[in-house]
Design a protein around this motif. Structure first.
Motif, PDB file in Angstrom:
ATOM      1  N   CYS A   1       0.926  -7.875   5.925  1.00 53.25           N
ATOM      2  CA  CYS A   1       0.354  -9.249   5.470  1.00 53.25           C
ATOM      3  C   CYS A   1      -1.078  -9.091   6.813  1.00 53.25           C
ATOM      4  CB  CYS A   1       1.574 -10.209   6.206  1.00 53.25           C
ATOM      5  SG  CYS A   1       0.981 -12.672   6.336  1.00 53.25           S
ATOM      6  N   PRO A   2      -2.254  -9.992   6.051  1.00 53.37           N
ATOM      7  CA  PRO A   2      -2.780  -9.944   6.919  1.00 53.37           C
ATOM      8  C   PRO A   2      -3.341 -11.581   7.640  1.00 53.37           C
ATOM      9  CG  PRO A   2      -3.725 -10.392   4.718  1.00 53.37           C
ATOM     10  CD  PRO A   2      -2.598  -9.573   4.574  1.00 53.37           C
TER      11      PRO A   2
ATOM     12  N   ILE B   1      -7.355  -9.026  -0.009  1.00 54.86           N
ATOM     13  CA  ILE B   1      -7.560  -6.923  -0.006  1.00 54.86           C
ATOM     14  C   ILE B   1      -7.189  -7.107  -1.738  1.00 54.86           C
ATOM     15  CG2 ILE B   1      -7.857  -4.227   0.362  1.00 54.86           C
ATOM     16  CD1 ILE B   1      -6.300  -5.735   3.128  1.00 54.86           C
ATOM     17  N   ARG B   2      -8.072  -6.469  -2.325  1.00 57.33           N
ATOM     18  CA  ARG B   2      -8.190  -6.146  -3.572  1.00 57.33           C
ATOM     19  C   ARG B   2      -7.059  -5.281  -4.096  1.00 57.33           C
ATOM     20  NH1 ARG B   2     -10.994  -1.857  -5.289  1.00 57.33           N
ATOM     21  NH2 ARG B   2     -13.663  -1.359  -4.188  1.00 57.33           N
ATOM     22  N   VAL B   3      -6.862  -5.227  -5.272  1.00 59.70           N
ATOM     23  CA  VAL B   3      -5.996  -4.136  -5.660  1.00 59.70           C
ATOM     24  C   VAL B   3      -6.954  -2.919  -6.148  1.00 59.70           C
ATOM     25  CG1 VAL B   3      -4.653  -2.968  -7.537  1.00 59.70           C
ATOM     26  CG2 VAL B   3      -4.069  -5.194  -6.370  1.00 59.70           C
ATOM     27  N   GLY B   4      -6.385  -1.502  -5.392  1.00 57.16           N
ATOM     28  CA  GLY B   4      -7.231  -0.430  -5.508  1.00 57.16           C
ATOM     29  C   GLY B   4      -8.036  -0.139  -4.440  1.00 57.16           C
TER      30      GLY B   4
ATOM     31  N   ALA C   1       0.645  -1.283   0.510  1.00 57.48           N
ATOM     32  CA  ALA C   1      -0.374   0.071   0.039  1.00 57.48           C
ATOM     33  C   ALA C   1       0.795   1.049  -0.119  1.00 57.48           C
ATOM     34  CB  ALA C   1      -1.132   0.133   1.640  1.00 57.48           C
ATOM     35  N   ILE C   2       0.843   1.987  -0.882  1.00 62.74           N
ATOM     36  CA  ILE C   2       0.588   3.610  -0.756  1.00 62.74           C
ATOM     37  C   ILE C   2       0.004   4.976   0.043  1.00 62.74           C
ATOM     38  CG2 ILE C   2       2.678   3.027  -2.892  1.00 62.74           C
ATOM     39  CD1 ILE C   2       1.023   5.008  -4.430  1.00 62.74           C
ATOM     40  N   TYR C   3       0.602   5.649   0.068  1.00 70.69           N
ATOM     41  CA  TYR C   3      -0.126   7.443   0.897  1.00 70.69           C
ATOM     42  C   TYR C   3      -0.070   8.075  -0.816  1.00 70.69           C
ATOM     43  CZ  TYR C   3      -2.038  11.195   2.578  1.00 70.69           C
ATOM     44  OH  TYR C   3      -2.455  12.411   2.998  1.00 70.69           O
ATOM     45  N   ASP C   4      -1.324   8.506  -1.082  1.00 76.09           N
ATOM     46  CA  ASP C   4      -1.393   8.987  -1.926  1.00 76.09           C
ATOM     47  C   ASP C   4      -3.119  10.152  -1.538  1.00 76.09           C
ATOM     48  OD1 ASP C   4      -1.372   9.994  -4.549  1.00 76.09           O
ATOM     49  OD2 ASP C   4      -3.411   9.241  -5.405  1.00 76.09           O
ATOM     50  N   ARG C   5      -2.635  11.286  -1.312  1.00 74.28           N
ATOM     51  CA  ARG C   5      -3.472  12.786  -1.503  1.00 74.28           C
ATOM     52  C   ARG C   5      -4.761  12.166  -0.559  1.00 74.28           C
ATOM     53  NH1 ARG C   5      -3.254  13.518  -7.533  1.00 74.28           N
ATOM     54  NH2 ARG C   5      -2.980  10.875  -7.409  1.00 74.28           N
ATOM     55  N   GLY C   6      -4.832  12.335   0.991  1.00 75.08           N
ATOM     56  CA  GLY C   6      -5.849  11.138   1.549  1.00 75.08           C
ATOM     57  C   GLY C   6      -6.255  10.198   2.197  1.00 75.08           C
ATOM     58  N   ARG C   7      -5.304   9.476   1.009  1.00 77.58           N
ATOM     59  CA  ARG C   7      -5.874   7.539   0.987  1.00 77.58           C
ATOM     60  C   ARG C   7      -4.471   7.067   1.029  1.00 77.58           C
ATOM     61  NH1 ARG C   7      -8.668   8.649  -5.233  1.00 77.58           N
ATOM     62  NH2 ARG C   7      -9.771  10.408  -4.324  1.00 77.58           N
ATOM     63  N   VAL C   8      -4.687   5.805   1.868  1.00 72.71           N
ATOM     64  CA  VAL C   8      -4.268   4.809   1.383  1.00 72.71           C
ATOM     65  C   VAL C   8      -4.422   3.522   0.768  1.00 72.71           C
ATOM     66  CG1 VAL C   8      -3.566   2.957   3.555  1.00 72.71           C
ATOM     67  CG2 VAL C   8      -3.551   5.340   4.103  1.00 72.71           C
ATOM     68  N   ILE C   9      -3.959   3.807  -0.225  1.00 65.70           N
ATOM     69  CA  ILE C   9      -4.329   3.057  -1.163  1.00 65.70           C
ATOM     70  C   ILE C   9      -3.779   1.411  -1.674  1.00 65.70           C
ATOM     71  CG2 ILE C   9      -5.133   2.942  -3.841  1.00 65.70           C
ATOM     72  CD1 ILE C   9      -4.747   5.653  -3.524  1.00 65.70           C
ATOM     73  N   VAL C  10      -4.158   0.082  -1.975  1.00 68.19           N
ATOM     74  CA  VAL C  10      -3.042  -0.881  -2.406  1.00 68.19           C
ATOM     75  C   VAL C  10      -2.900  -0.703  -3.855  1.00 68.19           C
ATOM     76  CG1 VAL C  10      -3.814  -3.276  -2.339  1.00 68.19           C
ATOM     77  CG2 VAL C  10      -5.182  -2.064  -0.183  1.00 68.19           C
ATOM     78  N   VAL C  11      -1.795  -0.870  -4.011  1.00 71.46           N
ATOM     79  CA  VAL C  11      -1.189  -1.093  -5.272  1.00 71.46           C
ATOM     80  C   VAL C  11      -0.752  -2.391  -5.855  1.00 71.46           C
ATOM     81  CG1 VAL C  11      -0.411   1.487  -5.589  1.00 71.46           C
ATOM     82  CG2 VAL C  11       0.670  -0.599  -4.195  1.00 71.46           C
ATOM     83  N   ALA C  12      -0.318  -3.438  -5.474  1.00 70.13           N
ATOM     84  CA  ALA C  12      -0.053  -4.718  -5.120  1.00 70.13           C
ATOM     85  C   ALA C  12      -0.299  -5.527  -4.311  1.00 70.13           C
ATOM     86  CB  ALA C  12       1.113  -4.513  -5.731  1.00 70.13           C
ATOM     87  N   GLN C  13      -1.017  -7.139  -4.923  1.00 70.31           N
ATOM     88  CA  GLN C  13      -1.667  -8.204  -3.699  1.00 70.31           C
ATOM     89  C   GLN C  13      -0.883  -9.111  -4.224  1.00 70.31           C
ATOM     90  OE1 GLN C  13      -4.371  -9.847  -4.870  1.00 70.31           O
ATOM     91  NE2 GLN C  13      -4.062 -11.538  -2.157  1.00 70.31           N
ATOM     92  N   MET C  14      -1.053 -10.444  -3.303  1.00 75.95           N
ATOM     93  CA  MET C  14      -0.650 -11.521  -3.892  1.00 75.95           C
ATOM     94  C   MET C  14      -1.274 -12.113  -2.932  1.00 75.95           C
ATOM     95  SD  MET C  14       1.491 -13.529  -5.534  1.00 75.95           S
ATOM     96  CE  MET C  14       2.612 -11.923  -6.777  1.00 75.95           C
ATOM     97  N   ASP C  15      -1.997 -13.356  -3.421  1.00 80.45           N
ATOM     98  CA  ASP C  15      -2.744 -14.302  -2.627  1.00 80.45           C
ATOM     99  C   ASP C  15      -0.873 -15.835  -1.344  1.00 80.45           C
ATOM    100  OD1 ASP C  15      -5.139 -13.478  -2.952  1.00 80.45           O
ATOM    101  OD2 ASP C  15      -5.470 -14.852  -5.020  1.00 80.45           O
TER     102      ASP C  15
END
Length: 260
Positions: free
Chosen positions: A221-222, A132-135, A109-123
């Motif tokens: 890691c959840p 958690i889904r990308v985006g 996840a990264i921070y971008d203008r008030g949001r924490v956004i998931v940019v990559a995910q691996m099962d």
């Protein structure tokens, strides 16, 4: 009479289009023109031309005759952004290695203008996984990723992040002990906390560090405990593997660039 600076350069048509895109992005199901108009407080005729243009440009698709939904065009545009594309391409092999070693899912996840956004995910490699889904946009205050991003920001950056944070449906407000918690996260180098969203999940989060020891991203890691297999890494071992992974990513993406 002085004109407000925020209104001086207004572009009503652009605002209208962005309102439609943000509404459809926040909605799981497709919507009719009338439903979109009602949700935005506008008349159907008022948004007809904008919807038509969004369909023609490929940002919105018309389905089932009279319903509209987002296409993947915005997703594709986001991944053409060079810094995010580089981050994801460099991170995916490390995420894959972590998931294989820990047998757990993970996400970046990264921070971008008030949001924490998931940019990559691996099962996880097994059948059992929590991901958690990308985006996805997650909370600064209620997640391990948010805590790490805040903890590894400067005082000025943290104030700005909190001032512009996006308030979602799951927002519980600023915890009373947040400052003390962030201090502890920075001191030990990671966050380990029970999930606010799922009773069985324990979040392990560590920073990907850039120049100046700031977090350019967070690997989380959840963690889901397994009771059916004794050979699967436990929580402490998964944390150690996670810290190895973030050290590797920090060298590739952050500190390595500073040292080279």
């Amino acid at each position: 009479m002085f004109e407000d600076a925020a209104d001086r350069y207004r572009a009503p048509a652009l605002d209208k289009g962005l309102d439609i895109l943000e509404l459809l992005a926040a909605t799981d199901e497709s919507m009719t023109q009338a439903e979109i108009a009602k949700a935005l407080g506008r008349s159907p005729n008022e948004i007809y031309r904008m919807l038509d243009r969004l369909v023609r440009r490929g940002y919105v698709a018309r389905i089932l005759g009279d319903r509209y939904e987002l296409t993947l065009r915005l997703f594709a545009l986001a991944h053409q952004h060079a810094p995010v594309r580089r981050l994801v391409s460099q991170a995916l092999p490390v995420l894959r290695q972590f998931s294989r070693r820990a047998e757990q899912a993970c996400h970046l996840a990264i921070y971008d203008r008030g949001r924490v956004i998931v940019v990559a995910q691996m099962d996880a490699p097994s059948y059992w996984s929590y991901s958690i889904r990308v985006g996805a946009r997650v909370s600064l205050y209620n997640t391990g990723s948010g805590h790490v991003l805040l903890a590894f920001a400067s005082a000025e950056e943290r104030s700005l992040m909190e001032a512009e944070r996006e308030i979602g449906a799951d927002d519980r407000g600023r915890p009373d002990d947040l400052d003390e918690r962030l201090e502890a996260v920075r001191a030990r180098g990671y966050e380990a906390m029970s999930s606010f969203q799922s009773e069985s999940v324990f979040n392990l989060s560590a920073p990907v560090l850039g120049p100046g020891e700031s977090a350019i991203a967070v690997l989380t890691c959840p963690f889901l405990p397994r009771v059916d297999r004794a050979d699967v890494p436990g929580r402490d071992e998964a944390l150690a593997i996670l810290l190895d992974a973030t050290r590797d990513l920090s060298i590739v993406l952050g500190k390595g660039g500073e040292e080279s």
